[in-house]
Scaffold this motif. Sequence first.
Motif, short mmCIF file in Angstrom:
data_model
loop_
_atom_site.label_atom_id
_atom_site.label_comp_id
_atom_site.label_asym_id
_atom_site.label_seq_id
_atom_site.Cartn_x
_atom_site.Cartn_y
_atom_site.Cartn_z
N PRO A 161 54.28 37.98 28.21
CA PRO A 161 53.60 39.09 28.89
C PRO A 161 52.66 38.60 29.98
O PRO A 161 52.06 37.53 29.87
CB PRO A 161 52.82 39.76 27.76
N ILE A 162 52.56 39.40 31.04
CA ILE A 162 51.58 39.14 32.11
C ILE A 162 50.59 40.29 32.06
O ILE A 162 50.99 41.45 31.99
CB ILE A 162 52.26 39.13 33.49
N CYS A 163 49.31 39.99 32.10
CA CYS A 163 48.32 41.06 32.17
C CYS A 163 47.49 40.92 33.44
O CYS A 163 46.90 39.87 33.70
CB CYS A 163 47.40 41.07 30.96
N VAL A 164 47.46 41.98 34.24
CA VAL A 164 46.67 42.02 35.47
C VAL A 164 45.29 42.57 35.10
O VAL A 164 45.20 43.63 34.48
CB VAL A 164 47.35 42.95 36.50
N THR A 165 44.25 41.86 35.50
CA THR A 165 42.91 42.36 35.14
C THR A 165 42.03 42.58 36.37
O THR A 165 40.81 42.62 36.26
CB THR A 165 42.20 41.39 34.16
N TYR A 166 42.65 42.72 37.53
CA TYR A 166 41.85 43.04 38.70
C TYR A 166 42.51 44.08 39.61
O TYR A 166 41.94 45.13 39.89
CB TYR A 166 41.54 41.77 39.51
N ASP A 167 43.72 43.81 40.05
CA ASP A 167 44.38 44.64 41.06
C ASP A 167 44.92 45.93 40.43
O ASP A 167 45.61 45.89 39.41
CB ASP A 167 45.54 43.84 41.67
N GLY A 168 44.62 47.05 41.08
CA GLY A 168 45.06 48.35 40.54
C GLY A 168 46.29 48.90 41.23
O GLY A 168 46.63 50.06 41.04
N GLY A 169 46.97 48.09 42.03
CA GLY A 169 48.14 48.56 42.80
C GLY A 169 49.17 49.25 41.93
O GLY A 169 49.49 48.77 40.84
N SER A 170 49.70 50.37 42.45
CA SER A 170 50.55 51.21 41.60
C SER A 170 51.89 50.56 41.28
O SER A 170 52.46 50.80 40.23
CB SER A 170 50.78 52.56 42.28
N PRO A 190 58.93 45.51 31.92
CA PRO A 190 58.42 45.79 30.56
C PRO A 190 57.43 44.77 30.05
O PRO A 190 56.77 45.02 29.04
CB PRO A 190 59.69 45.80 29.71
N ASN A 191 57.31 43.62 30.72
CA ASN A 191 56.39 42.59 30.23
C ASN A 191 55.07 42.56 31.01
O ASN A 191 54.25 41.68 30.80
CB ASN A 191 57.05 41.20 30.32
N VAL A 192 54.89 43.54 31.93
CA VAL A 192 53.65 43.53 32.73
C VAL A 192 52.67 44.59 32.20
O VAL A 192 53.04 45.76 32.02
CB VAL A 192 53.95 43.78 34.23
N PHE A 193 51.46 44.18 31.98
CA PHE A 193 50.39 45.05 31.46
C PHE A 193 49.20 44.96 32.42
O PHE A 193 49.14 44.08 33.26
CB PHE A 193 49.97 44.59 30.06
N ARG A 194 48.26 45.87 32.25
CA ARG A 194 47.07 45.80 33.12
C ARG A 194 45.87 46.35 32.37
O ARG A 194 45.96 47.39 31.70
CB ARG A 194 47.29 46.61 34.39
N ILE A 195 44.76 45.67 32.48
CA ILE A 195 43.48 46.26 32.06
C ILE A 195 42.57 46.20 33.28
O ILE A 195 41.91 45.19 33.55
CB ILE A 195 42.85 45.54 30.86
N ALA A 196 42.58 47.23 34.05
CA ALA A 196 41.76 47.38 35.27
C ALA A 196 42.00 48.80 35.75
O ALA A 196 43.06 49.37 35.50
CB ALA A 196 42.17 46.38 36.33
N PRO A 197 41.03 49.38 36.45
CA PRO A 197 41.26 50.75 36.96
C PRO A 197 42.44 50.76 37.93
O PRO A 197 42.58 49.83 38.73
CB PRO A 197 39.96 51.08 37.69
N THR A 198 43.29 51.76 37.83
CA THR A 198 44.45 51.83 38.72
C THR A 198 44.04 52.44 40.06
O THR A 198 43.13 53.28 40.12
CB THR A 198 45.56 52.70 38.12
N ASN A 199 44.74 52.05 41.12
CA ASN A 199 44.47 52.65 42.44
C ASN A 199 44.69 54.15 42.39
O ASN A 199 43.98 54.92 43.02
CB ASN A 199 45.40 52.04 43.48
N ARG A 200 45.73 54.53 41.65
CA ARG A 200 46.05 55.95 41.54
C ARG A 200 44.85 56.73 40.96
O ARG A 200 44.43 57.75 41.49
CB ARG A 200 47.28 56.12 40.64
#
Lengths: 376, 396
Positions: free
Chosen positions: B113-122, B131-141
Motif C-alpha cells: 500500500p501507498i499512503c499519501v499524507t500531504y497532496d489532496g489531488g483528486s 486499489p493500493n493507494v490510500f490518503r490521510i490528508a484533506p482532499t482538494n475536492r
Amino acid sequence: MCRRVVAVIVAVALAACTGSSTARADSVTILLPSVRTTLTPGPPLPGTGTPAETLFPPGMTSDERVLVGIDATGKPTSIDVVQRLQLRKLGDYSFAIPGPIADVEAAAGSESEPGLRRDAILWAGFSSGNKTLAARATLRVAPASAVLPLRLTLSREDGALVVRGRNTSAARGPVLVGPVSSREAAKAFGDTLRWLPLRRAAPDLYATVPHPPLSRSEAIAAPLAVHGGIGSRHFDYLLADGRPMAFELRVPNAPPRARLRVLATPVAPLRSLAPPGGGTWAEALRRGRIRNTGLLERLSRARLAVAREFQYQTFLANPNPTGGSTAVYIYETTVKAATSPPSASKASGGHAWRAVLVAALAAVAATGLVVLWAYS
Amino acid sequence: VLALALALCGCGGTKKSSRTLVIAIDAPFSRSPYIGQTIARGVELAVSEINVAGIPASSGTYTLKVKRYDNALSPRKALGNVRRAIDDGAIAIVEDGTGVDASWRIARDAHVPICVTYDGGSGLVDLATRPNVFRIAPTNRGIAFRLAEYTIPKGLKLALMHDDTTYGQQGGDALRAAFSRNPHSVATTLTLPAGDTDLSPQVLRARRAGATALLVWGQAATIAEVVIAARSADWDVPVFAPPSAEDPVLRQELADRPQWLDGLTFATGRMTAELGPEFFYAFESKFEAAYGAQRVGVRTRAGQEVIAPLDFAMYSYDFANVLAQAIRTFGIANLPQALEQVTARGANGDERGFNQHNHDGVVDDDVFFARFHDMTFAPVKDDPLSSTLPTIKQTK
C-alpha cells in the motif's frame, strides 16, 4: 441518661425493622417489562465486523424501507434496505451500522457517502445542524431473511392465486404472572399508552404488587399492519395483537404474471393496550369495568409487544438507541406471481404442437424444392 | 557429532521470533524539507511507540523500521525510490503525493500500500483503478467545495487564481468543479507563474475584472506574492487560500509586514476532535519531546516565537497506527485489503481508517476555516464547524 438514650435508639430501630418487614409482607414494587427489551432472535441485524467508534449529535432518527424481492413461491430472493438517518443537531458523527451487508451506495437525498467494511456501513463527518445520511444497502439474503417479520407463500390452486402470509416476528419473552390491583394495572396501562409517542425513550414503569410475581416464557410478536395489492385487488390485515397471526387470500383469475406488492408495517399493540369498554383506563377503573384476573400477564404481554414492535422498527440498527425509528417492509414479486396454472401448461403444450407442425411442413417443403431442383 | 548438532538446531523450530518490517518514506526532503520532515517524523514517532510492545503475530512479534527516500519533488526519482523500497522489503510506502502517478502500479504488483499524507489531488486516489493507494490528508475536492460553500453566501465576486505547479493546477481543477454551479460568483480565473516575484499584473487584472475577493491556490510563496501585490497597491481585498497557507514560508515572506497577512483565511483539515484539543496537545508534546517544536521563524507583535501546529505530521502518524492495527488484525499477507477493515485512534482523538468504498481517511466534512492574525491563526466564527473548534496554541 446514657442508658435511656440507648433504649430509645433500640426501640426506634426495632420499630423501624417491624415497620419495614410489615411493609414488605404487604406489598412489593416491581419493574414492569421495559419497552426497550430486546428479544432474540430478531432485529436489529448483527454484523461480524470489528467494532467502530459510535459518536453522533443527540436526537438522530432512522427511517427504513426494507425491500424484499420474492420469487414465484414467495421466497425472498433479494433484500435491500434504504435507511435514512436524520441528524438535526450540530456535531460530529462517526458510527457503523452492522448487518450482513453485501454492498452499499448513497441513496437519493444523502448529503454524504456511506463507507463499507465487512458487515458494516460506515458514516463519518460533521452535521452543521441538519443533515440527511441515506444509504441503500444490499443484504445477504440468508441471514437477513431469517428475521423478516412476514413470510409469504404463493401458490396456484384451482386456477386461483393463493397468497398466504404469516407473522414471523414472534420470539420468547418473560411474561410476569401474579396478582396486581386494578388501580396499579390501570395506571400502568394508561402510562404505557401515554408514553407511546416517546418510543424507546419512554420511562420505565413500576407497579406495586402483593408479592413478587413469577416469570413465564411466552411467544411475543410485533403486530403487523399488512396492506397489499395484486392487480386491482387490494387487501388489509392486522396480524397479532389479538388477531390471527396469518392470513390467506384467494385471487381467482389472477393473470400468470400478476405482480404482488405487500407492505408490512410494525404497529403498536393498541388493541392489547385499550381499556375495556373504550375511553381511558382511569374511566374504566372508576366505572369498575376492569376484571381483576390475569391483569399483570396482560400488561406484561402488551409491554413486551410494544418492545417487539420497536425492535422491528430497526431492521438495520439506529445507533441512537432512544432515537425515533420507523420501518416498513415491502415485499414485491420480482419475476412472476406464481407457477403457471395447469390450463396455462395446456396452452403452452398447444404452442409446442403448433411449432412441431410448422417444422414438419417446412421440412416437406424443403424436400419438395430439392426434388424440383434435381429434375430441373 | 555434526549430525547431532544439526538435529539439536532443528529442535528450536517452534520458538517464536521477532521480525522487522520496513515502512518507506518517499518525500521531498531536499527540495521541501518542511513537508519531508513533517511526514517522516510523524511516522517515526508512531513507530517508536508501536515498537515498545511490538505487533503480536502468530509467528512472533513484528517491529517496524522507517527508511527515508528523497524524491526531491521529482516523480521520476519517486518511481526509483519505490522500486528500491520494494527491493528493500518495504511493506508500506508513505509519501507526499509526488510519485504516486508513476509508482502505484509497481507497488500494487508487490501488494504494497501507498499512503499519501500531504497532496489532496483528486486523481491520486482512485478506488477502482488504484486499489493500493490510500490518503490521510484533506482532499482538494473537499477543500474547494468548502471554500465555495463559505464564500458564495457572502456575495463575493472571486478571482480564482492558481499557480502553474502540479499542486496549483490540481487545485485550479478542484475550484472549477466547486464553482461550476455558481459562475456568477466568479469574476475571473487566472493562472500565476510559480516562482515569479511580482504578481502585480495578475492582481491588477483581477481587480479590473471586478473581483471583490481573491482565492489563491498555489504554493505558499505564490500566496505571499499575491498578498504583497494586492496590499502594495492599497487594495484591502479579502484573500482565501488552501492548506498550503499553513506553510511557514508564507509567514516568513510577510514577516516584515505582518499586518498584510491579517485577515487571510484558509481552509484546512481540522486538527481537533469534538472531544477537545487535549489529544492533539498530547500528540504535540510527544512530538516536541522527540524532535523539538516546529518553529515558523517569525514572532508575534509581543515578541513571542510562533510554532506550527503539527497537523500534517498527525496524518502520517495516524497512518502508521492504522497500518499497525491492520497487521495486528490480519497479518501482512494482503495489507491493501486489510487496511480497508480497521481503524485506529488518531492523534487528535478521532477514529482514523479507510473502508472498501473510500481510501481517503479525512472526510470532506472535516475541513475548517482559519484566519490569520498576528502571525497565528484561529478558527473563524461564521462557519458552523469552525465555530465549534478551539484555537490551537501556536506560540512559545
